[in-house]
Design a protein around this motif. Structure first.
Motif, PDB file in Angstrom:
ATOM      1  N   LYS A 264       0.839  -1.201   0.000  1.00  0.00           N
ATOM      2  CA  LYS A 264       0.000   0.000   0.000  1.00  0.00           C
ATOM      3  C   LYS A 264       0.866   1.239   0.000  1.00  0.00           C
ATOM      4  N   LYS A 265       0.287   2.315  -0.507  1.00  0.00           N
ATOM      5  CA  LYS A 265       0.868   3.625  -0.267  1.00  0.00           C
ATOM      6  C   LYS A 265       0.592   3.971   1.186  1.00  0.00           C
ATOM      7  N   LEU A 266       1.472   4.724   1.799  1.00  0.00           N
ATOM      8  CA  LEU A 266       1.213   5.200   3.162  1.00  0.00           C
ATOM      9  C   LEU A 266       0.801   6.663   3.075  1.00  0.00           C
ATOM     10  N   PHE A 267      -0.360   6.965   3.613  1.00  0.00           N
ATOM     11  CA  PHE A 267      -0.795   8.364   3.663  1.00  0.00           C
ATOM     12  C   PHE A 267      -0.842   8.807   5.114  1.00  0.00           C
ATOM     13  N   LEU A 268      -0.036   9.797   5.442  1.00  0.00           N
ATOM     14  CA  LEU A 268      -0.049  10.344   6.799  1.00  0.00           C
ATOM     15  C   LEU A 268      -0.715  11.708   6.778  1.00  0.00           C
ATOM     16  N   GLY A 269      -1.749  11.874   7.584  1.00  0.00           N
ATOM     17  CA  GLY A 269      -2.315  13.190   7.836  1.00  0.00           C
ATOM     18  C   GLY A 269      -1.926  13.567   9.248  1.00  0.00           C
ATOM     19  N   SER A 270      -1.217  14.666   9.402  1.00  0.00           N
ATOM     20  CA  SER A 270      -0.726  14.978  10.746  1.00  0.00           C
ATOM     21  C   SER A 270      -0.662  16.478  10.966  1.00  0.00           C
ATOM     22  N   TYR A 271      -0.611  16.846  12.221  1.00  0.00           N
ATOM     23  CA  TYR A 271      -0.443  18.242  12.611  1.00  0.00           C
ATOM     24  C   TYR A 271       0.632  18.250  13.691  1.00  0.00           C
ATOM     25  N   PRO A 272       1.589  19.162  13.607  1.00  0.00           N
ATOM     26  CA  PRO A 272       2.712  19.111  14.560  1.00  0.00           C
ATOM     27  C   PRO A 272       2.259  19.226  16.014  1.00  0.00           C
ATOM     28  N   ILE A 273       2.782  18.345  16.849  1.00  0.00           N
ATOM     29  CA  ILE A 273       2.526  18.402  18.284  1.00  0.00           C
ATOM     30  C   ILE A 273       3.617  17.607  19.004  1.00  0.00           C
ATOM     31  N   THR A 274       4.103  18.167  20.086  1.00  0.00           N
ATOM     32  CA  THR A 274       5.091  17.485  20.914  1.00  0.00           C
ATOM     33  C   THR A 274       4.390  16.389  21.693  1.00  0.00           C
ATOM     34  N   PRO A 275       4.941  15.205  21.843  1.00  0.00           N
ATOM     35  CA  PRO A 275       6.211  14.715  21.305  1.00  0.00           C
ATOM     36  C   PRO A 275       6.037  13.825  20.075  1.00  0.00           C
ATOM     37  N   THR A 293       2.974  12.554   2.826  1.00  0.00           N
ATOM     38  CA  THR A 293       2.766  13.199   4.127  1.00  0.00           C
ATOM     39  C   THR A 293       2.027  14.506   3.923  1.00  0.00           C
ATOM     40  N   PHE A 294       0.956  14.656   4.653  1.00  0.00           N
ATOM     41  CA  PHE A 294       0.105  15.840   4.540  1.00  0.00           C
ATOM     42  C   PHE A 294       0.119  16.563   5.881  1.00  0.00           C
ATOM     43  N   GLN A 295       0.767  17.702   5.932  1.00  0.00           N
ATOM     44  CA  GLN A 295       0.713  18.510   7.152  1.00  0.00           C
ATOM     45  C   GLN A 295      -0.543  19.363   7.058  1.00  0.00           C
ATOM     46  N   ALA A 296      -1.544  18.945   7.814  1.00  0.00           N
ATOM     47  CA  ALA A 296      -2.862  19.553   7.694  1.00  0.00           C
ATOM     48  C   ALA A 296      -2.932  20.879   8.442  1.00  0.00           C
ATOM     49  N   THR A 319      -0.984  10.861  13.263  1.00  0.00           N
ATOM     50  CA  THR A 319      -0.123  10.801  14.447  1.00  0.00           C
ATOM     51  C   THR A 319      -0.351  12.053  15.279  1.00  0.00           C
ATOM     52  N   THR A 320      -0.366  11.897  16.579  1.00  0.00           N
ATOM     53  CA  THR A 320      -0.640  13.051  17.430  1.00  0.00           C
ATOM     54  C   THR A 320      -0.241  12.750  18.857  1.00  0.00           C
ATOM     55  N   SER A 321      -0.557  13.693  19.745  1.00  0.00           N
ATOM     56  CA  SER A 321      -0.415  13.474  21.169  1.00  0.00           C
ATOM     57  C   SER A 321      -1.781  13.785  21.809  1.00  0.00           C
ATOM     58  N   GLY A 322      -1.901  13.549  23.095  1.00  0.00           N
ATOM     59  CA  GLY A 322      -3.191  13.604  23.778  1.00  0.00           C
ATOM     60  C   GLY A 322      -4.160  14.702  23.390  1.00  0.00           C
ATOM     61  N   PRO A 323      -3.768  15.985  23.481  1.00  0.00           N
ATOM     62  CA  PRO A 323      -4.728  17.036  23.131  1.00  0.00           C
ATOM     63  C   PRO A 323      -5.160  16.938  21.674  1.00  0.00           C
ATOM     64  N   GLY A 324      -4.272  16.473  20.831  1.00  0.00           N
ATOM     65  CA  GLY A 324      -4.603  16.286  19.420  1.00  0.00           C
ATOM     66  C   GLY A 324      -5.605  15.172  19.235  1.00  0.00           C
ATOM     67  N   MET A 325      -5.451  14.110  20.017  1.00  0.00           N
ATOM     68  CA  MET A 325      -6.414  13.015  19.882  1.00  0.00           C
ATOM     69  C   MET A 325      -7.790  13.474  20.365  1.00  0.00           C
TER      70      MET A 325
END
Lengths: 621, 339
Positions: A264-275, A293-296, A319-325
């Motif tokens: 498969k192709k890998l499609f990542l939708g993400s927004y920067p967040i530590t960590p 990779t899509f920086q939304a 991919t994210t961290s708690g507040p993002g989820m």
């Protein structure tokens, strides 16, 4: 003080050690993370088992010299298997008074304390709250103090390179590294190679760092101050080829591998967040592996775009961290209704709200379980260590596609940024992930049913572009089979139960829970996620003393492994150490009616082995 | 595969067997009918088309099209569509949305999908009211609007969707009206033909909660004076007797009467192809009742698409870095062997 008087033939004693823990700490601009990473890589290359713990402030650059701005990196390395970055420190490098003040408490009695004496001026001492200079009063008498004028020696080493004072001073971390490299008999070669690659376009800086590194090393070798150095032999790890990996990197590589194993192709939708951001950074580097990779614009768009890609038939990831989820919650519920495979990675950090972004915690378990409206079950799996992230990524995608469900991977800041040796697999040895999409149908075929399930209750993954399979998905309740919108009460009840049953079925498809130690006894320690290392080490220590304690570390958190209830019932007491107020414990108590006891800590820091061992001992009494 | 002629699909072939559950008389029916007609006219393949929607009356649209479809979450359809189109460039993707969906909860995503120029067709049904939640004012409702949630009148200034679209560098911007059947079909066809993001606002009547919102534009007695049909390269003329036009007075448009010393040549000429968005923006500012409202294509320009670029980078990376081999990656850099 030294018995050797001939300065040209200084022969120093080398003390063998089984393990050691070193911590570099300094101002957040001092390059301590780099120093720690280089020392870790070098130790790993020397064949030690290692575990690391980077610890940094939430501010990019807190005011210089302040307690809030101290950045640290701890490395535990050993000639045997280890599972934690160590608790007390054998050698502490403190680049300024603030770093000393905040870290000294973790240094062992009589431990090695290396200080940059140039940084202990009146102003810096005052900022750190020292009334007198600890190098000069006798407050450090319980340690082996090596007060080294690192700033001036570094400036001396780079003299003639036409650098500004600021540029020269930035090489101090290489001086400190060199000194510690000498102290533990490490080769400078890997770091020299790193300098070559990293600063290839800045020859003067490269040369300055090389000189500073060697100056630190040579200082250790020639000065009378150090009477001996140490050596830690290679660890007896399982045979194979290894490299050092952080959790975020291992996760990214595991995800790329999962895509390839399923074609498969890998499609990542993400927004920067530590960590979690490093996963986005890492995946962005590997576009040639069919990674998009899509920086939304935000967390919501990130997960929604991934769901769009999943509907299109690709491997979808967010991919994210708690507040993002928390922001992704609504879309995760939709993905659950659509019954599409989607991997949601939550690299947990200290919460709630913005909480402690750079510190670790494992308090998103209940959010992953329940953080959506309605009955919205999702499978959850958790990585236990940096290298384990690779396997967990592949396992998650395997489950997601087999059961047609979104799945949550929980890691945490401690696993994500920490590193350990990773045994390199052969791609050919990794089992393929078989994914099938239904083929075209003609007008004469019976109508396609988008929600007709297989024996495991998974629906078919029909993808746009396939003739005859046109269907509509959406968040409104689905009629069983057809997937048409349905408000029928009985159908809704049936569909809620079916989706719950489908997720519950996953327990049959995953291995039974393993236990380290006897399968019955006095105390069972049940852990998940990043507490693996300290729990395992504590239990092993007590087992070595003949105590009746065993350890079950859970990878599968929803559903639980099918034998877990029976296992819990085979022990007199169950202890659940967690970096939260008892989230797994609550789930275990609910499901198995077991009187599990918690050991809970919410300090932004991992457990120490001692904390866990002491609690177990109190339960054994 | 046999080289049989593809069957020509009639508009009805693009519909599903599902009951359409819009209120009787809803403007959505007209848009649905025109969409099917356009797909038939263009002989579009059902299996290669996806309708993605958010939440609201308009967003039920995908259920009624015999294509692939996703009824998603409120306001986020542009994001789903971006992920879908980026990973599946072979598909034709529509975003169906309403004034509440696109401009309130989804305002952020709308802005970003437009500036990225993802090759999507966005159709915004604008009835200036919240229909599904039964009659609250929407972001396009006029100031002072009395609704259930604004008994003393709305105090927010309305948003102008086309102004927003132009400001976000949308490469295709158009407007039509639900009952202007032919105009609507032509506009949708042009939107499909455009490569890049197309943004079509459709004035649509909600006969239950906001009946007659566009009466001035649809009433046969007034429409010639209140609506201006744009044509590329032609002067801006309107009126029953085509005796009125729009002239620029400095930077400001003004309504003038032809004759009495004013000829067609004095009028503003429509240029949908100009890269500079100034004139298109100016058209979006012409509002009833001060001006006739322009319908048709305000802007249609070429620009690189996001979905092309994201895939091009993959191709570029493959070319410059050679065959991807995970084994090679895993074994690169610093490694060591334990015997």
């Amino acid at each position: 003080m030294s018995t050797t008087t001939d300065e040209t033939t200084v022969v120093k004693e080398i003390q063998p050690l089984e393990e050691a823990t070193v911590r570099f700490c300094g101002d957040s601009g001092d390059g301590m993370q780099l120093a720690g990473t280089q020392f870790s890589n070098t130790s790993a290359l020397a064949g030690n088992d290692i575990a690391t713990f980077p610890d940094f402030p939430a501010e990019i650059r807190a005011p210089r010299g302040t307690l809030a701005g101290v950045s640290g990196f701890q490395i535990h390395f050993a000639s045997h298997d280890i599972f934690t970055p160590g608790e007390t420190v054998d050698a502490l490098v403190a680049m300024n008074p603030a770093a000393l003040k905040t870290n000294l408490g973790d240094l062992k009695k009589n431990g090695v304390l290396i200080l940059n004496s140039n940084a202990f001026d009146k102003k810096a001492l005052g900022q750190a709250g020292y009334e007198s200079n600890p190098i000069e009063d006798d407050s450090l008498s319980g340690y082996q103090v090596f007060s080294v004028p690192m700033t001036s020696m570094t400036r001396g080493a780079v003299d003639g390179l036409d650098l500004s004072v600021k540029e020269a001073d930035r090489c101090r971390n290489f001086f400190a590294m060199g000194l510690v490299f000498w102290l533990y008999g490490r080769s400078m070669e890997p770091t020299l190679r790193f300098i070559e690659a990293k600063f290839s376009k800045l020859p003067a800086i490269a040369e300055a760092n090389r000189r500073a590194l060697k100056a630190g090393y040579n200082f250790g070798e020639t000065t009378d101050a150090f009477r001996s150095s140490y050596s830690v032999e290679k660890a007896k790890l399982p045979p194979g080829k290894y490299r050092n990996m952080t959790g975020n990197q291992a996760l990214a590589w595991g995800l790329i591998s999962a895509a390839q194993l399923s074609d498969k192709k890998l499609f990542l939708g993400s927004y920067p967040i530590t960590p979690a951001s490093d996963i986005l950074h890492e995946l962005s580097k590997y576009k040639n592996y069919n990674v998009l990779t899509f920086q939304a614009e935000d967390e919501i768009a990130a997960v929604c775009a991934a769901i769009g890609a999943a509907y299109g038939g690709e491997m979808a990831l967010t991919t994210t961290s708690g507040p993002g989820m928390a922001l992704k919650g609504e879309a995760m519920g939709l993905a659950m209704m659509l019954e599409l495979p989607l991997v949601i990675v939550d690299v947990q950090r200290g919460g709630p709200s913005t909480g402690l972004p750079t510190k670790t915690e494992q308090a998103d378990l209940l959010q992953a379980m329940f953080g959506r409206n309605g009955e919205s079950p999702l499978p959850i799996i958790a990585a236990r260590s940096p290298a384990d992230c690779f396997d967990v990524a592949i396992e998650a995608w395997r489950i997601a596609t087999r059961f047609m469900t979104p799945i949550v991977i929980l890691t945490d800041g401690y696993i994500a940024n920490g590193s350990e040796p990773w045994r390199i697999p052969n791609m050919a040895d990794l089992p393929k992930i078989e994914v099938t999409h239904p083929g075209p149908r003609s007008e004469d075929d019976p109508p396609f049913l988008a929600y007709q399930r297989n024996e495991e209750l998974a629906r078919p993954w029909a993808i746009p572009g396939t003739p005859g399979l046109m269907h509509r998905v959406g968040g409104l309740e689905k009629q069983d089979g057809t997937g048409n919108v349905s408000y029928d009460p009985q159908n809704h009840h049936h569909m809620v139960l079916t989706r719950a049953k489908k997720v519950a079925n996953i327990a049959e498809a995953v291995p039974p829970q393993e236990v380290m130690g006897a399968e019955s006894g006095k105390v069972l320690v049940v852990s998940w996620g990043g507490t693996y290392g300290s729990c395992r080490t504590a239990v092993a220590r007590l087992q070595a003393q003949g105590q009746s304690v065993s350890h079950a570390h859970l990878r599968y958190l929803n559903p639980f492994p099918r034998n877990l209830g029976q296992l819990l019932g085979s022990f007199d007491k169950v202890l659940v150490p967690e970096l939260n107020l008892g989230q797994l414990r609550m789930l275990l108590r609910d499901k198995y009616l077991v009187d599990a006891v918690g050991l809970n800590k919410v300090q932004g820091k991992p457990f120490t082995t001692t904390e866990i061992a002491e609690k177990i001992e109190s339960m054994l009494m | 595969m046999a080289s049989a002629e593809l069957p020509v699909l009639k508009p009805a072939d693009y519909g599903t067997d599902q009951d359409v559950r819009w209120c009787p008389g809803c403007g959505d029916y007209s848009i649905l009918a025109q969409m099917k007609k356009v797909m038939s006219n263009l002989n579009m393949s059902r299996e290669d088309t996806v309708f993605v929607s958010g939440i609201g009356c308009s967003s039920r649209f995908p259920y009624y099209m015999n294509t692939y479809g996703m009824h998603s979450v409120h306001g986020r359809a542009p994001a789903f569509a971006t992920g879908l189109k980026s990973s599946r460039q072979d598909l034709t993707v529509f975003v169906i949305t309403g004034d509440g969906d696109a401009l309130s909860i989804g305002g952020n995503h709308l802005m970003h999908v437009l500036r990225r120029n993802v090759n999507l067709n966005i159709i915004l049904f604008n009835n200036r009211i919240y229909g599904l939640t039964k009659g609250q004012y929407s972001p396009t409702s006029e100031k002072g609007k009395i609704t259930k949630s604004t008994p003393m009148g709305a105090i927010d200034n309305p948003i102008h969707p086309l102004s927003v679209a132009i400001s976000c560098e949308a490469t295709f911007v158009a407007r039509s009206i639900d009952v202007y059947i032919k105009h609507l079909a032509d506009t949708l066809e042009r939107a499909v033909a455009h490569k890049g993001v197309s943004f079509v606002e459709v004035y649509q009547n909600c006969n239950v909660f906001n009946d007659g919102a566009y009466k001035w534009a649809t009433d046969k007695d007034t429409k010639a004076d209140t609506v201006l049909e744009l044509e590329h390269g032609k002067p801006l003329i309107f009126g029953k007797d085509r005796d009125k036009g729009i002239r620029l007075n400095g930077m400001t448009p003004e309504v003038v009467e032809l004759g009495k010393g004013i000829s067609e040549d004095d009028l503003l000429f429509h240029d949908e192809k100009t890269n500079d968005p100034t004139l298109a923006y100016l058209l979006t500012r012409m509002s009833h009742p001060e001006f006739p409202e322009p319908i048709g294509v305000l802007r249609d320009v070429d620009a690189p698409c996001y979905d092309d670029a994201i895939n091009y980078q993959v191709q570029q990376a493959k070319q410059s870095r050679g065959e991807a081999s995970l084994d090679k990656l895993f074994n690169s850099g610093d490694t060591w062997v334990v015997e």
